[in-house]
Motif scaffolding. Sequence first.
Motif, mmCIF file in Angstrom:
data_model
loop_
_atom_site.group_PDB
_atom_site.id
_atom_site.type_symbol
_atom_site.label_atom_id
_atom_site.label_comp_id
_atom_site.label_asym_id
_atom_site.label_seq_id
_atom_site.Cartn_x
_atom_site.Cartn_y
_atom_site.Cartn_z
ATOM 1 N N GLU A 142 0.979 -1.259 -0.182
ATOM 2 C CA GLU A 142 -0.161 -0.070 0.269
ATOM 3 C C GLU A 142 0.671 1.288 -0.160
ATOM 4 O O GLU A 142 1.927 1.429 0.730
ATOM 5 C CB GLU A 142 -0.963 -0.196 1.150
ATOM 6 C CG GLU A 142 -1.804 -1.152 1.269
ATOM 7 C CD GLU A 142 -2.673 -1.100 2.796
ATOM 8 O OE1 GLU A 142 -2.214 -0.615 3.607
ATOM 9 O OE2 GLU A 142 -3.586 -1.650 2.466
ATOM 10 N N ALA A 143 0.630 2.197 -0.731
ATOM 11 C CA ALA A 143 1.254 3.429 -0.729
ATOM 12 C C ALA A 143 0.741 4.362 0.114
ATOM 13 O O ALA A 143 -0.068 4.300 0.802
ATOM 14 C CB ALA A 143 0.889 4.341 -1.832
ATOM 15 N N ARG A 144 2.033 4.592 1.001
ATOM 16 C CA ARG A 144 2.108 5.451 2.393
ATOM 17 C C ARG A 144 2.501 6.943 2.210
ATOM 18 O O ARG A 144 2.323 7.403 3.200
ATOM 19 C CB ARG A 144 2.885 4.587 3.354
ATOM 20 C CG ARG A 144 2.165 3.368 3.666
ATOM 21 C CD ARG A 144 0.821 3.647 4.277
ATOM 22 N NE ARG A 144 0.194 2.536 4.767
ATOM 23 C CZ ARG A 144 -1.350 2.167 5.073
ATOM 24 N NH1 ARG A 144 -1.753 3.352 4.970
ATOM 25 N NH2 ARG A 144 -1.577 1.218 5.585
ATOM 26 N N GLY A 145 3.116 7.360 1.110
ATOM 27 C CA GLY A 145 3.662 8.743 1.025
ATOM 28 C C GLY A 145 4.510 8.833 -0.038
ATOM 29 O O GLY A 145 4.855 7.884 -0.788
ATOM 30 N N GLU A 146 4.797 10.148 -0.383
ATOM 31 C CA GLU A 146 5.624 10.693 -1.570
ATOM 32 C C GLU A 146 6.668 11.459 -0.778
ATOM 33 O O GLU A 146 6.484 12.365 0.089
ATOM 34 C CB GLU A 146 4.713 11.469 -2.491
ATOM 35 C CG GLU A 146 3.667 10.465 -3.037
ATOM 36 C CD GLU A 146 2.896 11.634 -3.853
ATOM 37 O OE1 GLU A 146 3.089 12.837 -4.098
ATOM 38 O OE2 GLU A 146 1.545 11.031 -4.477
ATOM 39 N N HIS A 147 7.618 11.549 -1.464
ATOM 40 C CA HIS A 147 8.954 12.583 -1.346
ATOM 41 C C HIS A 147 9.235 13.225 -2.615
ATOM 42 O O HIS A 147 9.958 12.491 -3.521
ATOM 43 C CB HIS A 147 10.085 12.232 -0.616
ATOM 44 C CG HIS A 147 11.054 12.988 -0.326
ATOM 45 N ND1 HIS A 147 10.923 14.054 0.685
ATOM 46 C CD2 HIS A 147 12.507 13.207 -0.881
ATOM 47 C CE1 HIS A 147 11.973 14.728 0.872
ATOM 48 N NE2 HIS A 147 12.752 14.315 -0.120
ATOM 49 N N ARG A 148 8.986 14.649 -2.790
ATOM 50 C CA ARG A 148 9.632 15.265 -3.975
ATOM 51 C C ARG A 148 10.746 15.942 -3.606
ATOM 52 O O ARG A 148 10.769 16.627 -2.715
ATOM 53 C CB ARG A 148 8.461 16.183 -4.526
ATOM 54 C CG ARG A 148 8.499 16.949 -5.667
ATOM 55 C CD ARG A 148 7.573 18.012 -6.099
ATOM 56 N NE ARG A 148 6.205 17.688 -6.112
ATOM 57 C CZ ARG A 148 5.541 17.517 -7.164
ATOM 58 N NH1 ARG A 148 6.249 17.714 -8.431
ATOM 59 N NH2 ARG A 148 4.347 17.078 -7.353
ATOM 60 N N TYR A 149 11.646 15.626 -4.432
ATOM 61 C CA TYR A 149 13.097 16.096 -4.327
ATOM 62 C C TYR A 149 13.255 17.613 -4.892
ATOM 63 O O TYR A 149 12.583 18.025 -5.592
ATOM 64 C CB TYR A 149 14.271 15.107 -5.028
ATOM 65 C CG TYR A 149 14.081 13.748 -4.279
ATOM 66 C CD1 TYR A 149 14.704 13.474 -3.328
ATOM 67 C CD2 TYR A 149 13.503 12.745 -4.917
ATOM 68 C CE1 TYR A 149 14.616 12.306 -2.513
ATOM 69 C CE2 TYR A 149 13.401 11.508 -4.259
ATOM 70 C CZ TYR A 149 14.160 11.429 -2.957
ATOM 71 O OH TYR A 149 14.025 10.093 -2.405
ATOM 72 N N GLU A 150 14.346 18.273 -4.269
ATOM 73 C CA GLU A 150 14.464 19.807 -4.423
ATOM 74 C C GLU A 150 14.915 19.771 -5.807
ATOM 75 O O GLU A 150 14.382 20.829 -6.610
ATOM 76 C CB GLU A 150 15.375 20.095 -3.486
ATOM 77 C CG GLU A 150 15.735 21.717 -3.686
ATOM 78 C CD GLU A 150 16.458 22.334 -2.538
ATOM 79 O OE1 GLU A 150 16.884 23.640 -2.656
ATOM 80 O OE2 GLU A 150 16.745 21.614 -1.552
#
Length: 324
Positions: A62-70
């Motif tokens: 299950e997808a639990r989160g995203e992190h967009r890189y600078e």
Amino acid sequence: MARRWLGGLLLGPAIAAAQDRGTSVSSAQQAEAASQQDGAPFLGGFLTETRILYPLAVGDWEARGEHRYEQAEMGVSVRYQHRVHRDRWVDIYFYPAGVLPQGRLLEEAKGTLEGVRQHGGYSRAEIAPLRGYAIATGSGKQRRQLPAYAVSMSLQRDGKDYSSAMVLLAKDLYFIKGRFSAEADALKPARVQSRLQALMEPLVRQTSLFSTGACWMPPPIVQVAVPDDAAAGNLMHIRREDGLRTVAFADRVEAVDPEAPEAKAMQLMSMSASGRWIPGCHPPEDMTPEVPATHREIRFEYRAPPERSDGNTPRLHGRRTGVG
């Protein structure tokens, strides 16, 4: 509780290049060369927007989160958690690739593994040979075999042993990379790799990527009084009862009426025949795809870099945080 990322991956800027196959080679090279001549960069020029639609659940994950890189060229990572084994996480990375020449995917995989060895912060890093395979997507005429590389690793950090794996492929102008690590006492490296591959295959099939920019290059429609389907280089034509109306060439579409529906249709049909169509690139009006309830959308809007910049960010050697 904060967790450290177990990958130590090296992700550098992805550079658009021509595909080393068929007529797509010259067309992609022409698009990139024209972009460079105009001073347009890869991100903010060749690609200006991207939409990624990824599944919220794949099997037991299950997808639990995203992190967009600078840095724009680093893209985004999506974290999946196992619904039964809650201490198991997989990170999926999406970052721009462009149109890849032969061998570029393998180079990216080797560079990533070198980053694990040199910059992962491990006291021991035993990496198995890369294994090439293919992931099938689509069906019928849309069926594709996407080349991929998988590898397993035995890692040690702070006296703790880990089993780890990576899968890397390219789809629709983007790299897609999966990382999965677990304590060595729980899973052996080969098992970690097989479970990561079992997740990646359906995830890739269920993920859609839409991009636009200078990569979208339909041939111009030129008005002519009498199109000639016997002219050298013609690819296809449309003839109505009242006579020949439209003829397509690699670099143009000749039509009696440039605004006629058949001229517009021929413009799009000729893109595949001439190698102008690049998988994953779409017209600007297609950049609002419907997002099903089973998916989530990530949007990127790439801006041209400041003056005196070539649009590339130096390759990063630092470690990141997170679990892979």
